[in-house]
Design an enzyme around this catalytic site. Sequence first.
Site, PDB file in Angstrom:
ATOM      1  CB  CYS A 160      49.377  43.623  47.876  1.00  0.00           C
ATOM      2  SG  CYS A 160      48.745  43.274  46.092  1.00  0.00           S
ATOM      3  N   GLY A 161      52.875  43.606  46.724  1.00  0.00           N
ATOM      4  CA  GLY A 161      53.986  42.805  46.253  1.00  0.00           C
ATOM      5  C   GLY A 161      53.328  42.281  44.529  1.00  0.00           C
TER       6      GLY A 161
END
Length: 285
Positions: free
Chosen positions: A125-126
């Site tokens: 998720c980054g």
Amino acid sequence: MLPSERDVLNETDASAPTSRRVPTLVVAYEDPTPRDGDRDLAVEMPVNLVYGSVPYAVMMTTPSDLVDFAYGFSLTEGIVESADEIRSVRVEDGDGGLRLVVDLAPGRLREHLARKRAISGRTGCGVCGIDDLASLPTADPRRHTGGGVEIASIQRALLALGEAQVLNHATRAVHAAAWADRDGTLLAVREDVGRHNGLDKLIGALMRAGTDSSDGFVVITSRCSFEMVEKTATFGAAVLVAISAPTSLAIDRARLHDMTLCAIARSDTLTVFSGRQRLLLAAGR
């Protein structure tokens, strides 16, 4: 390709329906008279990854190819370094979702439990929630082997990818990641509502099949952010082709890992952002 490798790359292990048909009301701008209809929607479900009975992360995924997902996620998160460090993966029903119980080899499990995890879903998720800039994930540098890839092979893979996206044909709502050999033949395709998850599923399938990372290239249908480059670099592939545009950090990381990054790739043209020396305009050139 060995038969066992082909079986792994083509298998599916859907643990729940991947799409759901729902009733709709369709309204045209030019004709406000509504009409009833229905549409297939992609299923999105929380999946809890558990190592050694200890929950590790909850990822929102399409509930298919979950064993592949467990392998790929474990590699790109730095939990394992090879497929043989995973002894088994068990899919279980959980409260409101599914649980992926991953049984690690004893030594790897001890290392994992002793290691403080930086954030939840580090590359999934980054970089939300990292402690500092030094915590940005970076794959270990590796020396790429093998020859170049012909432009015609990339075009062949791109043309074949549309037909290979079965779930996206039904829902128009999922991403795909594919592995093509040097001739551009698609050997494996994985789909998911999450672009990171789709790539993790693909990498997991390739790990389980024992695929040589120098024998082909990765194609993704999504935006090419730096995490997609890092995941591909962790697997060891030297060429990444993205249908959408890359970010500046993705290009920086591709250059750092001596990777060839092609993006904005269409059936008639593509843009090379790094590693142009690895692309062959024609056979042998």
